[in-house]
Design a protein around this motif. Structure first.
Motif, PDB file in Angstrom:
ATOM      1  N   SER A  26       0.985  -1.369   0.016  1.00 30.00           N
ATOM      2  CA  SER A  26       0.111  -0.085   0.107  1.00 30.00           C
ATOM      3  C   SER A  26       0.812   1.320  -0.041  1.00 30.00           C
ATOM      4  O   SER A  26       1.850   1.322   0.631  1.00 30.00           O
ATOM      5  N   PRO A  28       2.028   5.071  -2.468  1.00 25.03           N
ATOM      6  CA  PRO A  28       2.079   5.732  -3.869  1.00 25.03           C
ATOM      7  C   PRO A  28       3.016   4.887  -4.733  1.00 25.03           C
ATOM      8  O   PRO A  28       2.700   5.045  -5.888  1.00 25.03           O
ATOM      9  N   GLY A  77      -6.203   3.691  -5.342  1.00 25.78           N
ATOM     10  CA  GLY A  77      -6.906   4.733  -4.186  1.00 25.78           C
ATOM     11  C   GLY A  77      -7.868   5.760  -4.819  1.00 25.78           C
ATOM     12  O   GLY A  77      -7.596   6.210  -6.047  1.00 25.78           O
ATOM     13  N   GLU A  84      -5.277   4.385  -0.279  1.00 27.75           N
ATOM     14  CA  GLU A  84      -4.134   4.507  -1.091  1.00 27.75           C
ATOM     15  C   GLU A  84      -4.422   3.367  -2.282  1.00 27.75           C
ATOM     16  O   GLU A  84      -5.109   2.355  -2.263  1.00 27.75           O
ATOM     17  N   ARG A 121      -3.596   3.812   8.332  1.00 23.78           N
ATOM     18  CA  ARG A 121      -3.574   4.404   7.093  1.00 23.78           C
ATOM     19  C   ARG A 121      -4.865   4.836   6.789  1.00 23.78           C
ATOM     20  O   ARG A 121      -5.572   5.935   6.213  1.00 23.78           O
ATOM     21  N   ASN A 125      -6.492   8.593   6.364  1.00 20.82           N
ATOM     22  CA  ASN A 125      -6.834   9.155   4.870  1.00 20.82           C
ATOM     23  C   ASN A 125      -8.184   9.322   5.035  1.00 20.82           C
ATOM     24  O   ASN A 125      -8.962   9.549   4.245  1.00 20.82           O
TER      25      ASN A 125
END
Length: 309
Positions: A26, A28, A77, A84, A121, A125
């Protein structure tokens, strides 16, 4: 707080031998990491493949050696558990395969996720709130159908909706109160002392209801704690063994055989019972036995139900 700008990975299934195991990535760089190790007939980068699709292929190490035949699940995501980009690799569930794939992922640019970091996360998020984050573990550890239902309700936001409604009512009332104080010259409906008292009582009642529900929820989650108590040699341990259908507690015709509490769980329909076998309650000069009797009395204070023999 952990860094949420990097890419993390971890094995998300219990280690051991099973048909299927999973490793989650998980962050970017999830698909960039995946492109380094996942090979399939298609040469399209993972990031450009269809969202919520399953890709068949193999995991290959730096030397081109095939580690395992896998399925790769693409969840872009913000429509994923962590909100994400997520790549989940489903492989065979052997420990060696899972560990080899995880180590290869870590060498390819991801770092090891800290305990609970995927859920953290999701919270950071904004995909779930704190109450829902706490419910995740309750779902995982549910010991009965009732416990699972309660945890799922919380995960879906039932508690959050109740708290949200209370917060909305309080905010609305405080706003009206401040307007009345700041603009007394305006032709506004006055808020009287009884109005304030009524609003406070309403919130206190709601809080009391929540506390009562939390007590019931704890029983649903952890199970009903039931003590089997009585005099020595009354058959308490025999009853425990009969309910468990195994020889869990030592049974003899000698009074005082049980000198400590013995706790086990059994499912009665959809309800989890936490059965506690206790030492026989009586007056004794034996130091060790007296400690067992004290623990029996303490167990009786903590239980939700008592069976005396």
């Amino acid at each position: 707080m952990y860094d949420t700008a990097d890419t993390i990975a971890a094995i998300t299934t219990p280690l051991g031998e099973s048909g299927i195991g999973a490793v989650r990535i998980s962050g970017p760089g999830a698909y960039a990491v995946g492109d380094k190790i996942f090979k399939s007939k298609s040469e399209v980068p993972l990031k450009e493949r269809r969202d919520r699709s399953i890709q068949y292929g193999t995991i290959v190490d730096e030397n081109g050696t095939c580690i395992d035949e896998v399925l790769a699940l693409i969840m872009k995501g913000p429509h994923s558990y962590t909100a994400e980009d997520v790549l989940e690799i489903q492989c065979h569930g052997g420990r060696e395969a899972l560990e080899s794939i995880l180590q290869l992922i870590l060498r390819s640019g991801a770092r090891m996720a800290n305990p609970g970091e995927f859920t953290e996360r999701a919270f950071v998020n904004g995909r779930i709130d704190l109450a829902q984050a706490e419910a995740v573990m309750d779902v995982i550890q549910a010991k009965s159908r009732q416990g699972l239902t309660s945890a799922v309700n919380q995960l879906e936001g039932r508690l959050s909706k109740v708290i949200g409604a209370m917060r909305h009512d309080l905010t609305d009332f405080i706003t009206r109160l401040e307007v009345t104080i700041d603009y007394p010259e305006e032709d506004l409906e006055d808020i009287t002392v009884p109005d304030v008292a009524g609003a406070i009582r309403k919130q206190l009642t709601a809080l009391d209801d929540m506390l009562e529900a939390s007590h019931d929820g704890r029983i649903i989650r952890d199970g009903v704690m039931a003590a089997i108590a009585g005099t020595p040699n009354a058959g308490k341990s025999s009853l425990l063994n009969r309910l468990l259908q195994e020889d869990r507690a030592i049974v003899t015709d000698i009074p005082g055989t049980t000198r400590d509490t013995v706790e086990e769980s059994v499912l009665a329909g959809s309800t989890r019972l936490r059965l506690v076998d206790t030492a026989g309650i009586h007056e004794t000069a034996d130091t060790v036995e007296a400690i067992g009797v004290d623990r029996s009395r303490k167990a009786l204070e903590d239980v939700n139900a008592v069976n005396t023999e």
